[in-house]
Design an enzyme around this catalytic site. Sequence first.
Site, PDB file in Angstrom:
ATOM      1  N   GLY A  62      -3.705   0.149   3.278  1.00 28.73           N
ATOM      2  CA  GLY A  62      -4.408   0.098   4.559  1.00 28.73           C
ATOM      3  C   GLY A  62      -5.723  -0.653   4.508  1.00 28.73           C
TER       4      GLY A  62
ATOM      5  N   GLY B 225       3.451   0.099   5.199  1.00 24.83           N
ATOM      6  CA  GLY B 225       2.789   0.972   6.164  1.00 24.83           C
ATOM      7  C   GLY B 225       2.593   0.248   7.477  1.00 24.83           C
ATOM      8  N   GLY B 226       1.366  -0.192   7.734  1.00 26.88           N
ATOM      9  CA  GLY B 226       0.985  -0.784   9.017  1.00 26.88           C
ATOM     10  C   GLY B 226       1.946  -1.840   9.542  1.00 26.88           C
TER      11      GLY B 226
ATOM     12  CB  SER C   7      -2.430  -4.608   2.138  1.00 26.88           C
ATOM     13  OG  SER C   7      -3.388  -3.634   2.507  1.00 26.88           O
TER      14      SER C   7
ATOM     15  CG  HIS D 101       2.001   8.133   0.775  1.00 29.94           C
ATOM     16  ND1 HIS D 101       0.657   8.008   1.066  1.00 29.94           N
ATOM     17  CD2 HIS D 101       2.563   6.929   1.022  1.00 29.94           C
ATOM     18  CE1 HIS D 101       0.437   6.758   1.484  1.00 29.94           C
ATOM     19  NE2 HIS D 101       1.569   6.088   1.465  1.00 29.94           N
TER      20      HIS D 101
ATOM     21  CD  GLU E 135       2.819   3.209  -1.189  1.00 30.80           C
ATOM     22  OE1 GLU E 135       3.135   2.397  -0.329  1.00 30.80           O
ATOM     23  OE2 GLU E 135       2.502   4.376  -0.931  1.00 30.80           O
TER      24      GLU E 135
ATOM     25  CG  ASN F  55       4.903   6.079   4.983  1.00 34.78           C
ATOM     26  OD1 ASN F  55       5.115   6.882   5.895  1.00 34.78           O
ATOM     27  ND2 ASN F  55       4.026   6.312   4.011  1.00 34.78           N
ATOM     28  CD1 TRP F  56       7.147   3.053  10.344  1.00 35.71           C
ATOM     29  CD2 TRP F  56       8.232   4.095  12.004  1.00 35.71           C
ATOM     30  NE1 TRP F  56       8.135   2.207  10.788  1.00 35.71           N
ATOM     31  CE2 TRP F  56       8.821   2.816  11.812  1.00 35.71           C
ATOM     32  CE3 TRP F  56       8.758   4.927  12.996  1.00 35.71           C
ATOM     33  CZ2 TRP F  56       9.903   2.367  12.565  1.00 35.71           C
ATOM     34  CZ3 TRP F  56       9.829   4.480  13.758  1.00 35.71           C
ATOM     35  CH2 TRP F  56      10.390   3.217  13.545  1.00 35.71           C
ATOM     36  CE  LYS F  57       0.897   4.833   5.267  1.00 38.72           C
ATOM     37  NZ  LYS F  57      -0.291   4.251   4.624  1.00 38.72           N
TER      38      LYS F  57
HETATM   39  P1  13P Z   1      -0.122  -0.310   4.261  1.00 39.97           P
HETATM   40  O1  13P Z   1       1.063  -1.230   4.200  1.00 39.97           O
HETATM   41  O2  13P Z   1      -0.584  -0.036   5.665  1.00 39.97           O
HETATM   42  O3  13P Z   1      -1.215  -0.739   3.340  1.00 39.97           O
HETATM   43  O4  13P Z   1       0.395   1.118   3.719  1.00 39.97           O
HETATM   44  C1  13P Z   1       1.114   1.175   2.540  1.00 39.97           C
HETATM   45  C2  13P Z   1       1.630   2.546   2.383  1.00 39.97           C
HETATM   46  O5  13P Z   1       0.903   3.491   2.197  1.00 39.97           O
HETATM   47  C3  13P Z   1       3.092   2.744   2.500  1.00 39.97           C
HETATM   48  O6  13P Z   1       3.460   4.023   2.094  1.00 39.97           O
END
Ligand code: 13P
Length: 249
Positions: free
Chosen positions: A172, A233-234, A212, A94, A166, A9-11
Amino acid sequence: MRSKIVAGNWKMNKNLQETIHLVEDIASKLGETHAEVMVAPTFVNLSAAVSALESSMIEVVAQNMHFAANGAYTGEISAGMLKAIGIKTVIIGHSERRAYFGETDELLSKKVKAALESDLRVVFCFGEELADRQSGNHFNVVAGQLKNALFTLTAADWKNIVLAYEPVWAIGTGETASPEQAQEMHAFIRHTVVEGFNQEVADAVTILYGGSVKPGNAAEIFAKPDVDGGLIGGASLKTDDFLAIINAI
Ligand code: 13P
């Protein structure tokens, strides 16, 4: 057997050029995997990512959608618009949409129904906040989120549902749920689906963990029996980290 999925998920990250570069880099270095691999760039870059990944097994998915087919909803995107550019899967619910854009269970229920009616697969996100876990209310919160948004669906609808647990406190923050905490909640989620539907539906539904996930912790989380992959995410914004997580499955 349930499908294994690793989704990035690149947000709100990566412009057009960066998106093309990253998808091409990931695609060129991705080896054989039995996992389904997905990436979710921002809306304006979906089409370009679809084109860039035409001959790849990586699926491009959307981060959100509106429930209406069309109309006076400035700034919104419909399921039909996503399908027209080759999107087959959409992330709904999300925690950032819930927290920053006021998305409620009721709204999410409408979005899920609209997506399924358009034959889109849904990656449905949910999870408790830190205060819920600290007060021991996390199981109630998670069961409530599931029931409110997904329990008016039919058993057949669940073929197109992927769940993504999640915990908000792990997103994050660098603080991930322990493999045991993830397994405990995933088993609870599967049990909740048994109660709402039946064992067959619960056994078939893929449940991803997100929050994370990094190359260093992915393998032990994915090794748990009720964890069927991850929503990343990250770490999905860096080719090497994302590939290491995919290889951990
Ligand atoms: P992180 O992996 O950056 O914690 O984000 C998780 C997330 O929100 C994926 O949708």
